[in-house]
Structure formats: C-alpha cells, structure tokens
Design a protein around this motif. Structure first.
Motif, PDB file in Angstrom:
ATOM      1  N   MET A 112       0.855  -1.190   0.000  1.00  0.00           N
ATOM      2  CA  MET A 112       0.000   0.000   0.000  1.00  0.00           C
ATOM      3  C   MET A 112       0.885   1.232   0.000  1.00  0.00           C
ATOM      4  N   ARG A 113       0.707   2.102  -0.964  1.00  0.00           N
ATOM      5  CA  ARG A 113       1.508   3.326  -1.082  1.00  0.00           C
ATOM      6  C   ARG A 113       0.585   4.535  -1.191  1.00  0.00           C
ATOM      7  N   THR A 114       0.979   5.583  -0.562  1.00  0.00           N
ATOM      8  CA  THR A 114       0.304   6.865  -0.746  1.00  0.00           C
ATOM      9  C   THR A 114       1.367   7.918  -0.993  1.00  0.00           C
ATOM     10  N   SER A 115       1.040   8.926  -1.690  1.00  0.00           N
ATOM     11  CA  SER A 115       2.009   9.989  -1.954  1.00  0.00           C
ATOM     12  C   SER A 115       1.281  11.324  -2.020  1.00  0.00           C
ATOM     13  N   ALA A 116       1.989  12.386  -1.615  1.00  0.00           N
ATOM     14  CA  ALA A 116       1.445  13.744  -1.682  1.00  0.00           C
ATOM     15  C   ALA A 116       2.589  14.682  -2.036  1.00  0.00           C
ATOM     16  N   SER A 117       2.325  15.658  -2.851  1.00  0.00           N
ATOM     17  CA  SER A 117       3.353  16.622  -3.250  1.00  0.00           C
ATOM     18  C   SER A 117       3.059  17.982  -2.631  1.00  0.00           C
ATOM     19  N   THR A 118       4.124  18.700  -2.310  1.00  0.00           N
ATOM     20  CA  THR A 118       4.012  20.038  -1.736  1.00  0.00           C
ATOM     21  C   THR A 118       4.837  21.000  -2.573  1.00  0.00           C
ATOM     22  N   SER A 119       4.225  22.062  -3.028  1.00  0.00           N
ATOM     23  CA  SER A 119       4.942  23.072  -3.812  1.00  0.00           C
ATOM     24  C   SER A 119       5.427  24.179  -2.885  1.00  0.00           C
ATOM     25  N   ILE A 120       6.682  24.582  -3.059  1.00  0.00           N
ATOM     26  CA  ILE A 120       7.268  25.655  -2.269  1.00  0.00           C
ATOM     27  C   ILE A 120       6.965  26.996  -2.934  1.00  0.00           C
ATOM     28  N   ALA A 121       6.377  27.901  -2.167  1.00  0.00           N
ATOM     29  CA  ALA A 121       6.083  29.235  -2.695  1.00  0.00           C
ATOM     30  C   ALA A 121       7.259  30.168  -2.427  1.00  0.00           C
ATOM     31  N   ASN A 122       7.347  31.217  -3.197  1.00  0.00           N
ATOM     32  CA  ASN A 122       8.367  32.238  -2.955  1.00  0.00           C
ATOM     33  C   ASN A 122       8.117  32.931  -1.623  1.00  0.00           C
ATOM     34  N   TYR A 123       9.205  33.394  -1.016  1.00  0.00           N
ATOM     35  CA  TYR A 123       9.095  34.218   0.183  1.00  0.00           C
ATOM     36  C   TYR A 123       9.192  35.677  -0.246  1.00  0.00           C
ATOM     37  N   TYR A 124       8.230  36.475   0.175  1.00  0.00           N
ATOM     38  CA  TYR A 124       8.163  37.865  -0.275  1.00  0.00           C
ATOM     39  C   TYR A 124       8.456  38.805   0.894  1.00  0.00           C
ATOM     40  N   SER A 125       9.435  39.681   0.697  1.00  0.00           N
ATOM     41  CA  SER A 125       9.785  40.633   1.750  1.00  0.00           C
ATOM     42  C   SER A 125      10.521  41.819   1.139  1.00  0.00           C
ATOM     43  N   ALA A 126      10.583  42.896   1.906  1.00  0.00           N
ATOM     44  CA  ALA A 126      11.323  44.083   1.482  1.00  0.00           C
ATOM     45  C   ALA A 126      11.874  44.778   2.717  1.00  0.00           C
TER      46      ALA A 126
END
Length: 208
Positions: A36-50
């Motif tokens: 039994m296998r399960t998988s999930a993907s996570t996308s990394i968002a940009n970090y926004y700062s100034a």
C-alpha cells in the motif's frame, strides 16, 4: 482495527519558489501481500519581503539613518530638511503595488512602486521647510505594504522605519550699560546687562 499517525518534519532551507517536495509512505499488512503506497506533493512558494530605510540629510550633505537620537541632525527654523526613502526587495519573488506612506508627510512622502524585482531597489526623495511652531525634536515614520502574491497567499513582510532630527531655536541678545562708576586713577567700573531671548518654539542655548 487501529490507526497510526506519523508527523514528518521537512526542512526547507535552500529551497526556492517552484520547488516540489514529494512525500511517499509505504506499508505492508501482516496478512496480505499487497503493498500500500500513498504519496502527496508540496509546492514551495516564494518568500516575499522588502527592507525599508528612511534617511535624513544633514547640513554637510550626509544621509543619516537617524534612528537613534544621538544620530539626529540639527536644524533651525527656516532650514530645509531633505528625506530619502529606500525600498529593497529582499525576498524571492517580485513585489507589486508597493505603497509607501509617511505618517507626518502623507502628501510628500507617499509613493507607489508598480513592480520591484528581487534584489532591486527604489528610492524617493522629498523636502520640507521648517516653520513655526515646531517641537524640539521631530520623528516621522515610513511604512509600506504590497499586493498579496497569488502563489504564497501571504502578505509580504515589510518593516517600518523612523527618522528624526533636532530643531534648535535661534537666540538673540541685547547688551546695555547699566552703570559706570569712577574708581580713581582714571579708572571706571562699568556694569553691563546682557538679555538673552528666544522667541521661537524650539529650545535653544547661548554661550557668552
């Protein structure tokens, strides 16, 4: 029948926006040959700062950070005070509609940056003339915000920054002879009265 929950920590140091993390779990039941296998993907968002910095130009033309009262430049009524506001994109993604505001000078100090790429800077300068009444010290603060990026859904991190200066009153004085007394041998003892005045609102000092 039972259930087991596991927490898997993920370290994102060194990752950039657009990176994809894939987590796979595999299990075998004791009484079955099926895997039994399960998988999930996570996308990394940009970090926004100034980073926002506000400066005051002193009488010698040097731009001072002017956060600390010990670093405040000195001015007098009638002087021109010049400000500079610098915004630098310190994040990973482009900032849009960066709206900068100034609490004491909303008309002169406020401006908008349509787009600011990572690592880019944008500056704005303005000046005011000191008129009465004015306090001994003046501190005003610049702040900014920007559009919430679609990929992160998080408001960009942008600091506020104050800058101050000191205002010194201009003293005037009068000097009069109040008495002249002969003391003999052609010598006189002369008494003077010196009156020092400050008609301006800022405090002042005077040295004889």
């Amino acid at each position: 029948r039972g259930e087991l929950t596991l927490d898997v920590p993920v370290v994102t140091d060194g990752m950039v926006g657009g990176d994809v993390l894939v987590n796979r779990a595999q299990g075998r039941a004791e009484n079955t040959r099926l895997v039994m296998r399960t998988s999930a993907s996570t996308s990394i968002a940009n970090y926004y700062s100034a980073s926002l910095k506000k400066y005051v130009q002193d009488a010698d033309g040097e731009w001072r950070d002017a956060n600390d009262p010990l670093d405040y430049p000195r001015f007098r009524v009638g002087d021109t005070v010049r400000y500079r506001i610098v915004v630098e994109n310190t994040g990973q993604g482009t900032l849009t509609n960066v709206a900068v505001s100034d609490d004491l000078q909303p008309e002169l100090g406020s401006f908008t940056i349509d787009s600011l790429a990572p690592g880019a800077t944008e500056s704005h300068e303005f000046e005011i003339e000191l008129t009465e009444p004015v306090a001994d010290s003046v501190v005003n603060t610049a702040c900014a915000d920007a559009d919430v990026p679609a990929d992160s859904g998080v408001e960009p991190t942008i600091n506020c920054d104050p800058a101050g200066f000191v205002v010194v009153g201009t003293p005037t004085h009068t000097k009069e002879v109040v008495s002249a007394t002969p003391v003999g041998d052609g010598r006189w003892e002369v008494a003077y009265e010196v009156v020092v005045s400050n008609t301006q609102t800022p405090s002042t000092t005077y040295s004889l």
